[in-house]
Structure formats: C-alpha cells, structure tokens
Design an enzyme around this catalytic site. Structure first.
Site, PDB file in Angstrom:
ATOM      1  N   CYS A  12       0.822  -1.201   0.000  1.00 54.70           N
ATOM      2  CA  CYS A  12       0.000   0.000   0.000  1.00 54.70           C
ATOM      3  C   CYS A  12       0.861   1.258   0.000  1.00 54.70           C
ATOM      4  CB  CYS A  12      -0.914  -0.017   1.221  1.00 54.70           C
ATOM      5  SG  CYS A  12      -1.474  -1.659   1.633  1.00 54.70           S
TER       6      CYS A  12
HETATM    7  N1  PMP Z   1      -5.326  -2.256   7.150  1.00 56.64           N
HETATM    8  C1  PMP Z   1      -4.312  -3.109   7.068  1.00 56.64           C
HETATM    9  C2  PMP Z   1      -3.733  -3.674   8.324  1.00 56.64           C
HETATM   10  C3  PMP Z   1      -3.799  -3.494   5.817  1.00 56.64           C
HETATM   11  O1  PMP Z   1      -2.769  -4.365   5.761  1.00 56.64           O
HETATM   12  C4  PMP Z   1      -4.385  -2.960   4.648  1.00 56.64           C
HETATM   13  C5  PMP Z   1      -3.833  -3.320   3.286  1.00 56.64           C
HETATM   14  N2  PMP Z   1      -3.982  -4.659   2.986  1.00 56.64           N
HETATM   15  C6  PMP Z   1      -5.465  -2.064   4.787  1.00 56.64           C
HETATM   16  C7  PMP Z   1      -5.908  -1.730   6.054  1.00 56.64           C
HETATM   17  C8  PMP Z   1      -6.145  -1.450   3.598  1.00 56.64           C
HETATM   18  O2  PMP Z   1      -6.756  -2.396   2.806  1.00 56.64           O
HETATM   19  P1  PMP Z   1      -7.465  -1.959   1.435  1.00 56.64           P
HETATM   20  O3  PMP Z   1      -6.391  -1.346   0.587  1.00 56.64           O
HETATM   21  O4  PMP Z   1      -7.993  -3.236   0.898  1.00 56.64           O
HETATM   22  O5  PMP Z   1      -8.522  -1.003   1.732  1.00 56.64           O
END
Ligand code: PMP
Length: 393
Positions: free
Chosen positions: A326
C-alpha cells in the site's frame, strides 16, 4: 517458467467455491435488494446470509453488528471519523500506534485539523505495542483507541485483549483493524473486547472491493456515506451484492477450514524463514519470532536493497513485496520498519513474502534455493558490502 506467488497480503486469489457462490448474483439474481419484487427478495437473502456468515466468523453477538463497506480503508475511515463525529462532545483525544496502516494514520492526521489531539503509541523492536504507554496516554478526554490486530508488513500480532481491558477501564472505546489478521487465527470479537473492527474480504479468499465494519450494538457511530439509507441507514449506496455474497462464502469457508489453513501456512512459513536465515549470512527476521501471522515471512538482508532483490526474484518467476504494497509507491522506507527501530539502510534491505494456501512446500524450497544466489550477486555489486565479505557472500 515456474510462477510462484507470495504476495497474498497485497492481493489474493478468490477461492473457486467463492466464485461459484457469486456467479448467480452476477447473472440471474440482479435485482436491487431495496426493490419490492421477488428478484429483490433473492438479493436480500444473499445479503442476509453473508452478514450472518461474517458475524459467525468473528463470533459477533448479532448479524446486525456487521456493516458491509467497499474495502478495509473505508472501514477504517468510517470507524475513526464516524466515531469522532458522534462522540466529540465527550472528548477530543484519540490514541493509535506508530505502525498502523495509512488508512488509520492519515485519518488521524486529518482529524488534528478538526481540533482532535492524537497520541501515537510506540512499539518495541518486535512491533508489540507498548501497553504501559497506553495506560499513561489515556485521559478523561480520550474517546477512542485504534490498534491493529496484526501488522501485515512485519507479521506481529498485537495483545488486543489486554489493550481492550486498559481502554475500557478508562471508559474509552477500542477500534481494531483486523485486515491482516482475519483468517490467520480465530477471532472472537467479544473476547477480544473490540467495539469496532475492520475486516477485509480478499484476505480470506473473497473478492476485492468488499470489506466490513463490525460495530458492537450501542456504539455511537455517525455514517460516513449518506444517501438512500442502505445498511440500516449507516452506509448508503446500492449494495455490491455479488461481492458481499462472495465475502460471506469466504467467511463460512474460513470458519470451517481455518485450523487446516493455519497448520499448512505455519509449516511453510517456518520452513521459509529457517531456509533463508540459515543459508544467507547477515539475514534477519523482521517482526515477532512467535507472536506472528502464519502467512508472514518478513526478512531483511544487510548491504543490499529490497527493490533489486524483488526485480531479480520477479525475473525468476517469484512475486514478493519489498514492504507494504500500500505504500510501495513512495521511496521512503516504510514507517512500520522505522517504528521498530530499523535504520534507513536496514529497512531498505527488507523483503516480504506472504504465503497463501495454494502455495506448496516445493515453492518454498524453490525460493530457498534461489534467493541466496541473488543476494550474493547483489552484494558483490553493492558499495555497502564490506570488502572482506565480497568474495564470500
Ligand atoms: N489495514 C491493514 C492492516 C492493511 O494491511 C491494509 C492493506 N492490505 C489495509 C488496512 C487497507 O486495505 P485496502 O487497501 O484493501 O482497503
């Protein structure tokens, strides 16, 4: 060429049985659940079953405590902003940690512009949150504490139950981001003591584009999205019925199979960690050695960069990550690796393998055979490698 995928925290395959469960809701059952006819009724049933499966997976008391969202980022935004908006009359202090996902940290930063004070709890060298600091930081002004159940980048599982006791003793509420944790160990939201919990579908073999927020009955939360009143007025917008049905099916399969999945993942995880650390000099584990997600192999190698290891692995057919997918777009070392005390150059030498149940022990052995040569080659080229090592590493 052999293709090996070990980046499951960033994106995982959808279970074939989940795809089959979703299929009717993409073709025949296309009614809008808010309509009045029989097509709507089937869609409504699909939503109801999914809500109940997700509730069972985390042992929620009632299905109605589950609200579907579009992703974990939305759930985190909603939990914190929605709670702050409804409870600022009680206080304007929120506590979180230095290793949260950016969807928590950036929301907190945003709230400072609205007059909230945010405290960031430190973690130890393994990434375990400092509960003594939590006790010290809590004041009568504190309304919410947000701590992740596990960190996907270093694999560390946090002491949520202990944290919730401390938080509740001071009459604050606890939000737990369980995105990286869900499906990796059994979660009982009531025993854990969470008032709000973020869940994601893709991490348990469901489709992307769906998430959920658990909100314990009685928790005061303002909607993040206003509109036509779906999700009992809490999250408007026509529901992503096929996606939600997929998340529900993934949750019920996870509920049934979690024990076998954990056993398989742990065996591969430990084999990969041991294989890499014993075959590559100057290699280290990131995160906690035992309080660790079963799918997580976070390692670092001195004198070289994760990015060049990644490219070399990719050329050999292996997909991994240099840190959090991310935040991989920035060149800054990950805030999580910095928070556990790694220097810039140590953080930059990190690699993250996240395993999935479709991986096999042969995949692990392939990586254990491959990576030492890649590291050796890169070290021979690196100006950081000490002279006495260039011949031997
Ligand atoms: N919280 C955590 C702990 C994550 O590891 C992630 C990314 N996998 C997210 C939130 C955000 O997830 P997403 O990009 O699917 O919204």
């Amino acid at each position: 060429m052999r293709k090996i995928y070990m980046d499951h925290t960033a994106g995982a395959p959808v279970d074939r049985r989940v795809v089959s469960a979703m299929h009717p809701f993409l073709e025949a059952t296309y009614g809008n659940p808010s309509s009045a006819h029989s097509f709507a009724q089937e869609a409504k049933e699909g939503l109801k079953d999914a809500r109940s499966s997700v509730a069972s997976l985390i042992r929620a008391e009632e299905s109605e405590e589950i609200f579907f969202t579009s992703c974990a980022t939305e759930s985190n935004n909603w939990a914190i902003r929605g709670f702050a908006a409804r409870n600022h009359d009680k206080g304007r202090h929120i506590i979180t940690t230095t290793i949260e996902h950016m969807s928590v940290i950036n929301v907190c930063k945003h709230l400072t512009k609205q007059g909230f004070k945010i405290s960031y709890l430190p973690v130890d060298k393994h990434g375990i949150v400092d509960l003594k600091a939590l006790e010290t930081e809590l004041t009568d002004e504190t309304i919410l504490v947000s701590i992740m159940y596990a960190n996907g980048e270093i694999g560390t599982i946090e002491p949520i139950k202990e944290a919730s006791e401390i938080v509740h003793a001071r009459n604050a509420c606890l939000h737990v981001d369980a995105t990286a944790a869900i499906g990796q160990f059994p979660i009982d939201v009531r025993k854990a003591g969470a008032d709000l919990m973020t869940l994601s579908s893709n991490e348990i073999g469901g489709p992307k584009g769906v998430g959920a927020l658990y909100s314990k009955k009685g928790t005061r939360l303002q909607p993040l999205i206003f509109g036509g009143g779906q999700e009992r007025g809490m999250r408007s917008g026509t529901e992503n019925v096929p996606g939600i049905v997929g998340m529900g099916k993934a949750a019920s399969l996870t509920n049934l199979e979690i024990g076998d999945r954990i056993t398989k993942l742990k065996r591969m995880r430990d084999r990969l960690i041991k294989g890499l650390l014993s075959n590559i000099p100057y290699s280290f584990l990131n995160g906690h050695p035992s309080q660790r997600l079963p799918n997580n192999v976070a390692v670092r190698f001195s004198f070289i960069e994760g990015e060049s290891m990644l490219l070399n692995l990719d050329m050999a057919g292996v997909a991994a990550s240099s840190g959090s997918a991310c935040t991989a777009k920035t060149l800054e070392p990950s805030h999580v690796l910095r928070a556990i005390g790694l220097k810039h150059e140590e953080a930059h030498g990190s690699l993250l393998f996240t395993l999935g149940t479709q991986n096999a022990e042969e995949d692990v052995d392939y990586v254990v055979d491959l990576l030492p040569d890649i590291v050796k080659r890169l070290r021979a080229l690196s100006p950081l490698t000490p002279k006495e090592l260039t011949g031997s590493v």
